[in-house]
Enzyme design. Structure first.
Site, PDB file in Angstrom:
ATOM      1  N   MET A 196      10.774  25.996   3.643  1.00 61.31           N
ATOM      2  CA  MET A 196       9.835  25.418   2.668  1.00 61.31           C
ATOM      3  C   MET A 196      10.480  24.354   1.790  1.00 61.31           C
ATOM      4  SD  MET A 196       6.839  25.080   1.486  1.00 61.31           S
ATOM      5  CE  MET A 196       6.113  24.379   0.035  1.00 61.31           C
ATOM      6  N   ARG A 216      -9.857  -1.248  14.549  1.00 59.80           N
ATOM      7  CA  ARG A 216      -9.660  -0.455  13.346  1.00 59.80           C
ATOM      8  C   ARG A 216     -10.690  -1.023  12.373  1.00 59.80           C
ATOM      9  NH1 ARG A 216      -3.676  -0.240  10.636  1.00 59.80           N
ATOM     10  NH2 ARG A 216      -4.399  -2.222   9.832  1.00 59.80           N
ATOM     11  N   TYR A 244      14.262  31.170   7.147  1.00 61.12           N
ATOM     12  CA  TYR A 244      13.046  31.780   7.693  1.00 61.12           C
ATOM     13  C   TYR A 244      13.191  32.048   9.183  1.00 61.12           C
ATOM     14  CZ  TYR A 244       9.927  31.117   3.641  1.00 61.12           C
ATOM     15  OH  TYR A 244       9.311  31.194   2.431  1.00 61.12           O
ATOM     16  N   LYS A 259       0.838  -1.198   0.000  1.00 62.84           N
ATOM     17  CA  LYS A 259       0.000   0.000   0.000  1.00 62.84           C
ATOM     18  C   LYS A 259       0.880   1.258   0.000  1.00 62.84           C
ATOM     19  CE  LYS A 259      -0.262  -0.559   4.963  1.00 62.84           C
ATOM     20  NZ  LYS A 259      -0.877  -1.449   5.952  1.00 62.84           N
TER      21      LYS A 259
HETATM   22  C1  LIG Z   1      -0.126  -2.255   6.642  1.00 61.73           C
HETATM   23  C2  LIG Z   1      -0.604  -3.597   7.050  1.00 61.73           C
HETATM   24  C3  LIG Z   1       0.311  -4.644   7.207  1.00 61.73           C
HETATM   25  C4  LIG Z   1       1.805  -4.430   7.210  1.00 61.73           C
HETATM   26  O1  LIG Z   1       2.188  -3.856   8.450  1.00 61.73           O
HETATM   27  P1  LIG Z   1       3.705  -3.471   8.796  1.00 61.73           P
HETATM   28  O2  LIG Z   1       3.645  -3.060  10.217  1.00 61.73           O
HETATM   29  O3  LIG Z   1       4.073  -2.361   7.899  1.00 61.73           O
HETATM   30  O4  LIG Z   1       4.528  -4.673   8.573  1.00 61.73           O
HETATM   31  C5  LIG Z   1      -0.208  -5.902   7.428  1.00 61.73           C
HETATM   32  N1  LIG Z   1      -1.546  -6.111   7.522  1.00 61.73           N
HETATM   33  C6  LIG Z   1      -2.441  -5.124   7.419  1.00 61.73           C
HETATM   34  C7  LIG Z   1      -3.892  -5.415   7.542  1.00 61.73           C
HETATM   35  C8  LIG Z   1      -2.000  -3.824   7.190  1.00 61.73           C
HETATM   36  O5  LIG Z   1      -2.889  -2.831   7.116  1.00 61.73           O
END
Ligand SMILES: *Cc1c(COP(=O)(O)O)cnc(C)c1O
Length: 347
Positions: free
Chosen positions: A298, A134, A250, A40
């Site tokens: 910046m 989550r 700055y 991701k």
């Molecule tokens: C991002 C994510 C991972 C990977 O986690 P890391 O801590 O970066 O190794 C694995 N499973 C889910 C569901 C995630 O959202």
């Protein structure tokens, strides 16, 4: 159209280290455990076009993205059936998109289960929440018809504190083991990078490392096994002689106590160099520290060239990006350091 001139920022992504990190994480698991890859956020900022082919060729068995918008960049390199979309289908358009692309959604709620079933069902993954609160359906919801009717490939949960030694890890492990008997599935998966280091009990059929693929050290056990992958570099745009008493940047927060030779480097907020680097940070020229003087202005910083008397305009400097050290220096997490690098680096 002319070619765009070469950038004054570059990011070397060491795919050999990336592959070695994947292998190291794979080797930490038992023979029956496949190792996936969280890809991701454009492979945590390092570039899907560079990282995904390397991970694919190393043998990664599944590729996890968060958003639907991230699918095409990954599908350009791997069998779509190996791509899992963690945010799941929140509406019919997303379910239809999954089907048309041949990628698998991760079902995270009863609502998503109903959408997936109504759109025709078929193979999917299922996220069950065991404590992070989550995404994921609750353990109690697993018995609902809309969940029981899913064709679940990977049954997964996610650890909240795998980078710490706390009882919550065991509690989540136990809760996940209890869930395995409640819903039919092909494979089970619990661990992110840190979870891989928690031991074989946590590995099940597949692990899902992200951070540590890209050089992050999520737990001390990984320090000797994981190597740096991202090496940002920036060129000196201009060298200036500053007389004692002049200020820099700055808000004039730095005043030269002596005559100084300094370098202007085009590296700033949009490139991930946040203000927390100012005051502690330095760039490196041939092993010598060149302290950042004053604030990030910046898109630019000014560095002290006292330790690099031979430095000239156009020379490349390293941004020190060994992630645990950079995290300690900047106060940013290892996740933040990678994902904020921005798109002005030539990769
Ligand atoms: C991002 C994510 C991972 C990977 O986690 P890391 O801590 O970066 O190794 C694995 N499973 C889910 C569901 C995630 O959202």
């Amino acid at each position: 159209m002319s070619d765009v001139p070469a950038a004054s920022l570059r990011l070397k992504v060491d795919t050999t280290a990336l592959t070695a990190n994947w292998r190291a994480l794979d080797a930490m698991s038992g023979g029956g455990t496949a190792t996936g890859a969280a890809v991701k956020a454009d492979c945590y900022g390092l570039g899907a076009d560079i990282c995904v082919p390397a991970l694919r060729d190393a043998g990664a068995g599944a590729f996890f993205v968060a958003h639907w918008s991230e699918v095409p960049a990954i599908a350009a390199h791997v069998d779509p059936a190996k791509i899992a979309v963690l945010h799941g289908p929140g509406c019919n358009a997303e379910a239809d998109y999954a089907r048309s692309m041949g990628v698998l959604p991760v079902i995270n709620s009863l609502h998503q289960a109903e959408i997936w079933n109504a759109s025709g069902g078929g193979k999917c993954h299922l996220m069950v929440d065991t404590g992070i609160n989550r995404l994921g359906i609750s353990v109690a919801e697993v018995s609902e018809n809309s969940v029981q009717s899913l064709d679940v490939d990977i049954l997964m949960s996610h650890l909240a504190c795998a980078d710490e030694d706390v009882t919550m890890n065991d509690a989540q492990l136990n809760a996940f083991q209890d869930v395995l008997g409640l819903v039919t599935h092909n494979r089970a998966s619990l661990s992110n990078s840190a979870g891989v280091a928690l031991g074989l009990d946590y590995h099940f059929d597949m692990t899902r490392p992200g951070l540590s693929l890209y050089g992050g050290i999520a737990r001390a056990e990984l320090a000797s096994r994981i190597s740096q992958v991202a090496f940002p570099e920036a060129a000196i745009m201009q060298i200036r002689q500053i007389p004692a008493g002049d200020s820099i940047g700055y808000n004039a927060t730095f005043t030269a106590q002596r005559d100084m030779r300094v370098g202007v480097v085009c590296l700033g907020y949009a490139d991930g160099l946040l203000r927390s680097w100012a005051g502690n940070g330095a760039l490196i020229k041939d092993g010598a520290d060149c302290a950042i003087l004053g604030k990030v202005s910046m898109d630019m910083i000014v560095i002290d060239l006292t330790n690099a008397p031979d430095a000239k305009e156009g020379d490349w400097l390293e941004v020190p990006y060994h992630l645990p050290d950079a995290s300690a220096k900047s106060g940013l997490s290892q996740y933040e350091l990678l994902t904020i690098l921005g798109n002005r680096f030539q990769k």
